[in-house]
Design a protein around this motif. Structure first.
Motif, PDB file in Angstrom:
ATOM      1  N   ALA A  30       1.200  -1.146  -0.231  1.00 51.29           N
ATOM      2  CA  ALA A  30      -0.099   0.147  -0.007  1.00 51.29           C
ATOM      3  C   ALA A  30       1.244   1.147   0.029  1.00 51.29           C
ATOM      4  CB  ALA A  30      -0.704  -0.291   1.429  1.00 51.29           C
ATOM      5  N   LEU A  31       1.971   1.595   0.590  1.00 48.83           N
ATOM      6  CA  LEU A  31       2.762   2.211   0.418  1.00 48.83           C
ATOM      7  C   LEU A  31       3.264   2.780  -0.341  1.00 48.83           C
ATOM      8  CD1 LEU A  31       4.584   2.172   4.391  1.00 48.83           C
ATOM      9  CD2 LEU A  31       2.694   3.439   3.927  1.00 48.83           C
ATOM     10  N   ILE A  32       3.722   1.177  -1.270  1.00 53.55           N
ATOM     11  CA  ILE A  32       4.326   1.793  -2.274  1.00 53.55           C
ATOM     12  C   ILE A  32       3.046   1.978  -3.184  1.00 53.55           C
ATOM     13  CG2 ILE A  32       5.581   0.886  -4.002  1.00 53.55           C
ATOM     14  CD1 ILE A  32       6.884  -1.317  -2.146  1.00 53.55           C
ATOM     15  N   ALA A  33       2.076   1.691  -3.546  1.00 54.29           N
ATOM     16  CA  ALA A  33       1.589   1.974  -4.435  1.00 54.29           C
ATOM     17  C   ALA A  33       1.334   3.500  -4.571  1.00 54.29           C
ATOM     18  CB  ALA A  33       0.378   1.188  -4.135  1.00 54.29           C
ATOM     19  N   GLN A  34       1.381   3.977  -3.527  1.00 52.67           N
ATOM     20  CA  GLN A  34       1.445   5.617  -2.971  1.00 52.67           C
ATOM     21  C   GLN A  34       1.872   6.361  -3.325  1.00 52.67           C
ATOM     22  OE1 GLN A  34      -0.449   6.192   1.115  1.00 52.67           O
ATOM     23  NE2 GLN A  34      -2.285   4.531   0.528  1.00 52.67           N
ATOM     24  N   HIS A  35       3.654   6.137  -2.712  1.00 49.03           N
ATOM     25  CA  HIS A  35       4.294   7.153  -2.730  1.00 49.03           C
ATOM     26  C   HIS A  35       5.446   6.306  -3.325  1.00 49.03           C
ATOM     27  CE1 HIS A  35       2.080   8.781   0.678  1.00 49.03           C
ATOM     28  NE2 HIS A  35       2.105   7.834   0.591  1.00 49.03           N
ATOM     29  N   GLY A  36       5.551   5.236  -4.184  1.00 47.57           N
ATOM     30  CA  GLY A  36       6.471   4.801  -4.495  1.00 47.57           C
ATOM     31  C   GLY A  36       8.061   3.991  -3.880  1.00 47.57           C
ATOM     32  N   SER A  37       8.504   3.237  -4.080  1.00 51.15           N
ATOM     33  CA  SER A  37      10.043   3.027  -2.923  1.00 51.15           C
ATOM     34  C   SER A  37      10.975   3.277  -2.694  1.00 51.15           C
ATOM     35  CB  SER A  37      10.129   0.926  -4.095  1.00 51.15           C
ATOM     36  OG  SER A  37      11.087   0.875  -4.775  1.00 51.15           O
ATOM     37  N   ARG A  38      11.242   4.526  -3.457  1.00 53.65           N
ATOM     38  CA  ARG A  38      12.770   4.967  -2.936  1.00 53.65           C
ATOM     39  C   ARG A  38      12.725   5.729  -1.681  1.00 53.65           C
ATOM     40  NH1 ARG A  38      13.904   7.956  -8.738  1.00 53.65           N
ATOM     41  NH2 ARG A  38      14.305   6.169  -9.580  1.00 53.65           N
ATOM     42  N   ALA A  39      11.215   5.959  -0.939  1.00 55.81           N
ATOM     43  CA  ALA A  39      12.307   6.587   0.255  1.00 55.81           C
ATOM     44  C   ALA A  39      11.089   5.945   1.126  1.00 55.81           C
ATOM     45  CB  ALA A  39      10.451   8.102   0.267  1.00 55.81           C
ATOM     46  N   LEU A  40      10.569   4.619   1.170  1.00 59.88           N
ATOM     47  CA  LEU A  40      10.560   3.112   2.141  1.00 59.88           C
ATOM     48  C   LEU A  40      11.489   2.991   2.772  1.00 59.88           C
ATOM     49  CD1 LEU A  40       7.907   1.768   1.973  1.00 59.88           C
ATOM     50  CD2 LEU A  40       8.923  -0.482   1.231  1.00 59.88           C
ATOM     51  N   THR A  41      10.988   3.174   4.238  1.00 61.87           N
ATOM     52  CA  THR A  41      12.048   2.844   5.111  1.00 61.87           C
ATOM     53  C   THR A  41      10.827   1.384   6.197  1.00 61.87           C
ATOM     54  OG1 THR A  41      11.021   4.015   6.717  1.00 61.87           O
ATOM     55  CG2 THR A  41      12.721   5.146   5.677  1.00 61.87           C
ATOM     56  N   LEU A  42      12.081   0.809   6.325  1.00 65.11           N
ATOM     57  CA  LEU A  42      11.843  -0.641   7.260  1.00 65.11           C
ATOM     58  C   LEU A  42      10.330  -0.074   8.458  1.00 65.11           C
ATOM     59  CD1 LEU A  42      14.330  -3.408   7.397  1.00 65.11           C
ATOM     60  CD2 LEU A  42      12.446  -2.784   5.272  1.00 65.11           C
ATOM     61  N   ALA A  43      11.403   0.575   9.660  1.00 59.30           N
ATOM     62  CA  ALA A  43      10.208   1.909  10.296  1.00 59.30           C
ATOM     63  C   ALA A  43       9.405   1.996  10.365  1.00 59.30           C
ATOM     64  CB  ALA A  43      11.413   2.496  10.854  1.00 59.30           C
ATOM     65  N   GLU A  44       9.322   2.507   8.845  1.00 57.04           N
ATOM     66  CA  GLU A  44       7.596   2.873   8.248  1.00 57.04           C
ATOM     67  C   GLU A  44       6.933   1.745   7.899  1.00 57.04           C
ATOM     68  OE1 GLU A  44       6.415   6.044   4.865  1.00 57.04           O
ATOM     69  OE2 GLU A  44       8.083   4.696   4.407  1.00 57.04           O
ATOM     70  N   VAL A  45       7.022   0.662   7.170  1.00 57.70           N
ATOM     71  CA  VAL A  45       6.418  -0.196   7.025  1.00 57.70           C
ATOM     72  C   VAL A  45       5.671  -1.226   8.606  1.00 57.70           C
ATOM     73  CG1 VAL A  45       6.708  -2.540   6.010  1.00 57.70           C
ATOM     74  CG2 VAL A  45       6.970  -0.663   4.722  1.00 57.70           C
ATOM     75  N   GLY A  46       6.699  -1.256   9.025  1.00 58.91           N
ATOM     76  CA  GLY A  46       6.663  -2.083  10.389  1.00 58.91           C
ATOM     77  C   GLY A  46       4.829  -1.449  11.254  1.00 58.91           C
ATOM     78  N   GLU A  47       6.058   0.283  10.969  1.00 60.89           N
ATOM     79  CA  GLU A  47       4.449   0.977  11.888  1.00 60.89           C
ATOM     80  C   GLU A  47       3.050   0.993  11.457  1.00 60.89           C
ATOM     81  OE1 GLU A  47       3.302   5.641  12.923  1.00 60.89           O
ATOM     82  OE2 GLU A  47       5.050   4.929  12.159  1.00 60.89           O
ATOM     83  N   ALA A  48       2.874   0.909   9.397  1.00 63.06           N
ATOM     84  CA  ALA A  48       2.171   0.849   9.336  1.00 63.06           C
ATOM     85  C   ALA A  48       1.182  -0.581   9.207  1.00 63.06           C
ATOM     86  CB  ALA A  48       2.340   0.916   8.284  1.00 63.06           C
TER      87      ALA A  48
END
Length: 201
Positions: A28-46
């Protein structure tokens, strides 16, 4: 009779559920914002967990992206059709229906594909390998169609495979754009008809 307590889940079931939630959050995060700024912390929180749980299950950001891509690219291929040309046309329909029915997954897949084209060092080799395999599958089906008489004899299998992938990706990008084009069924119908005409002897 008193209610039975719910059965305790096994460690494997708990692990699989955690991985599903993490993959869904990352997708869901990648679909919204792409993967370049994706962090493991952000994914864990989501996903409702800590960064550590993402690292524990996937090891690295690269492995997480690989898992998202592998999950997002999956769609049911048609069963054996009457001919190779029928299979190819039905695959075009199945691919595009998958794009419209799995919007977050399809969006993540196409977002990452765009980043791979822009020479993302993690995604570029993953997509190069995937796309080469998909083109080989389509080219082999074109060859099969030439043999069974359902595809015109002068078709170039490799060139037709590139053309089909271009058709699929181009339409898919438009179907997930904002706002998406209207009359999705008519678009998919036209893509299938165009494929049949291009292959027809």
């Amino acid at each position: 009779m008193p209610d039975q307590p719910p059965a305790r889940r096994t460690q494997r079931e708990r692990r699989e559920e955690t991985e599903r939630k993490v993959l869904a959050a990352a997708t869901a995060l990648i679909a919204q914002h792409g993967s370049r700024a994706l962090t493991l912390a952000e994914v864990g929180e989501a996903a409702g967990y800590s960064r550590g749980i993402v690292s524990h299950h996937f090891g690295s950001r690269e492995n997480l992206l690989r898992a998202v891509m592998r999950n997002a690219r999956t769609f049911p291929l048609p069963e054996l059709a009457d001919s190779a040309a029928d299979w190819l046309a039905e695959t075009v329909r199945a691919y595009l229906k998958n794009v419209t029915s799995r919007r977050p997954s399809a969006g993540a897949f196409l977002q990452m594909w765009g980043e791979a084209i822009a020479a993302d060092p993690v995604l570029m080799p993953l997509y190069a390998e995937h796309d080469a395999g998909f083109r080989r599958l389509l080219a082999d089906k074109v060859r099969e169609g030439i043999r069974d008489g359902s595809v015109r004899a002068d078709a170039d299998p490799e060139a037709m495979a590139v053309s089909l992938v271009g058709l699929l990706r181009g339409i898919a990008l438009q179907l997930i754009s904002t706002p998406p084009p209207a009359r999705v069924k008519a678009i998919i119908d036209e893509a299938e008809r165009s494929t049949r005409r291009a292959l027809s002897p």
